[in-house]
Design a protein around this motif. Structure first.
Motif, short mmCIF file in Angstrom:
data_model
loop_
_atom_site.label_atom_id
_atom_site.label_comp_id
_atom_site.label_asym_id
_atom_site.label_seq_id
_atom_site.Cartn_x
_atom_site.Cartn_y
_atom_site.Cartn_z
N SER A 102 -3.67 26.90 -28.71
CA SER A 102 -5.20 26.81 -28.97
C SER A 102 -5.36 25.82 -30.08
CB SER A 102 -5.71 28.30 -29.45
OG SER A 102 -5.62 28.96 -28.30
N PHE A 103 -4.38 25.82 -30.95
CA PHE A 103 -4.46 24.99 -32.29
C PHE A 103 -3.78 23.55 -32.22
CE2 PHE A 103 -5.46 29.19 -33.98
CZ PHE A 103 -6.90 28.94 -34.02
N ASN A 104 -3.58 22.99 -31.12
CA ASN A 104 -3.00 21.79 -30.86
C ASN A 104 -3.79 20.57 -31.62
OD1 ASN A 104 -0.85 22.98 -29.42
ND2 ASN A 104 -1.94 22.65 -27.38
N GLY A 125 -3.32 16.31 -32.37
CA GLY A 125 -2.69 15.24 -31.63
C GLY A 125 -3.58 14.26 -30.90
N ASP A 126 -3.05 13.32 -30.47
CA ASP A 126 -3.62 12.39 -29.50
C ASP A 126 -3.58 12.89 -28.12
OD1 ASP A 126 -4.34 10.56 -31.61
OD2 ASP A 126 -2.66 9.31 -31.67
N PHE A 127 -2.56 13.23 -27.78
CA PHE A 127 -2.09 13.45 -26.28
C PHE A 127 -1.41 14.83 -26.15
CE2 PHE A 127 -2.11 8.92 -26.34
CZ PHE A 127 -3.45 8.64 -25.74
N PRO A 128 -2.16 16.08 -26.78
CA PRO A 128 -1.35 17.25 -26.50
C PRO A 128 -1.11 17.78 -25.15
CG PRO A 128 -3.62 17.65 -27.08
CD PRO A 128 -3.55 16.34 -27.25
N ALA A 129 0.04 18.37 -24.69
CA ALA A 129 0.37 18.56 -23.38
C ALA A 129 0.98 20.10 -23.60
CB ALA A 129 1.51 17.97 -22.73
N THR A 130 -0.09 21.20 -23.09
CA THR A 130 0.55 22.32 -23.04
C THR A 130 0.75 22.97 -21.48
OG1 THR A 130 -1.82 23.21 -23.15
CG2 THR A 130 -0.65 22.95 -25.45
N TYR A 131 1.61 23.67 -21.36
CA TYR A 131 1.93 24.31 -20.05
C TYR A 131 2.00 25.88 -20.22
CZ TYR A 131 3.10 19.27 -19.35
OH TYR A 131 2.95 18.00 -19.36
#
Length: 72
Positions: A41-43, A45-51
């Motif tokens: 939820s609180f990522n 940065g420029d290009f966050p990637a969550t899986y």
């Protein structure tokens, strides 16, 4: 030391905020909040990637008081 003020406008004071004009010894605003957020939820940065295939947030809170605050 006193200050000489002209006209001023207060647009917004948030919860726990302080507007003070004049001399003061201590200013101590008091506020508490609790935030629930799931995985990723609180990522920042420029290009966050969550899986996150399966994600759940536990909001069950067993204690009665989290942060006891006293004051005016």
């Amino acid at each position: 030391m006193p200050a000489i003020l002209g006209t001023f406008k207060v647009v917004n004071v948030s919860s726990g905020g302080v507007v003070h004009i004049g001399d003061v010894g201590v200013i101590a605003p008091k506020a508490a909040s609790k935030t629930y957020a799931g995985s990723g939820s609180f990522n920042t940065g420029d290009f966050p990637a969550t899986y996150n295939v399966v994600s759940s947030t536990n909001t069950n809170d067993q204690d009665i008081n989290d942060e006891n605050m006293a004051g005016l």
